[in-house]
Design a protein around this motif. Sequence first.
Motif, PDB file in Angstrom:
ATOM      1  N   SER A   1     -18.198 -24.665   8.159  1.00 49.88           N
ATOM      2  CA  SER A   1     -17.490 -25.829   7.610  1.00 49.88           C
ATOM      3  C   SER A   1     -16.073 -25.926   8.174  1.00 49.88           C
ATOM      4  O   SER A   1     -15.606 -27.012   8.521  1.00 49.88           O
ATOM      5  CB  SER A   1     -17.423 -25.738   6.096  1.00 49.88           C
ATOM      6  N   ASP A   2     -15.405 -24.785   8.268  1.00 50.71           N
ATOM      7  CA  ASP A   2     -14.059 -24.787   8.841  1.00 50.71           C
ATOM      8  C   ASP A   2     -14.087 -25.104  10.336  1.00 50.71           C
ATOM      9  O   ASP A   2     -13.183 -25.763  10.848  1.00 50.71           O
ATOM     10  CB  ASP A   2     -13.384 -23.432   8.610  1.00 50.71           C
ATOM     11  N   LEU A   3     -15.129 -24.626  11.027  1.00 50.67           N
ATOM     12  CA  LEU A   3     -15.261 -24.950  12.454  1.00 50.67           C
ATOM     13  C   LEU A   3     -15.477 -26.440  12.666  1.00 50.67           C
ATOM     14  O   LEU A   3     -14.953 -27.022  13.612  1.00 50.67           O
ATOM     15  CB  LEU A   3     -16.415 -24.158  13.078  1.00 50.67           C
ATOM     16  N   VAL A   4     -16.249 -27.063  11.781  1.00 50.24           N
ATOM     17  CA  VAL A   4     -16.485 -28.507  11.871  1.00 50.24           C
ATOM     18  C   VAL A   4     -15.161 -29.247  11.766  1.00 50.24           C
ATOM     19  O   VAL A   4     -14.865 -30.142  12.563  1.00 50.24           O
ATOM     20  CB  VAL A   4     -17.474 -28.969  10.773  1.00 50.24           C
ATOM     21  N   ARG A   5     -14.327 -28.848  10.808  1.00 49.75           N
ATOM     22  CA  ARG A   5     -13.024 -29.497  10.639  1.00 49.75           C
ATOM     23  C   ARG A   5     -12.085 -29.189  11.799  1.00 49.75           C
ATOM     24  O   ARG A   5     -11.369 -30.056  12.267  1.00 49.75           O
ATOM     25  CB  ARG A   5     -12.385 -29.058   9.326  1.00 49.75           C
TER      26      ARG A   5
END
Length: 119
Positions: free
Chosen positions: A31-35
């Motif tokens: 999720s953090d990588l997506v952001r």
Amino acid sequence: MKEKKSNDAHAFHLQIREIYRLHVMEGVCVSDLVRKIGLSRSSIYRAISTFEVSNPLESSMMKKHSKDIKPEDYQKLLDEISSLKKKLSEERLRADFYQEMVSFGKDVYGIDLKKVGTK
């Protein structure tokens, strides 16, 4: 045109490596990588699996050393690389010297040292 494709492929490979490194070694969740990167969740998962398939040794080493890598380890690796480069240059010099000696022996004495001792 080919140079642009080559640069794009290289940049893509570096991005996949960075995604894998962040996820496995740094522990960043998807999720953090997506952001952070701006790719979709499925693209992140695809990049991770692509890196694992195309670089099995590197990915296993990254998994093994995910959190236990210290700055001293990097320095040890850099020292080892520099010593290996030095040994490589010495061996190349030795090989060049051997080739010069073989050609000198052939020119001066008429002996082909490459054929001596072979049948």
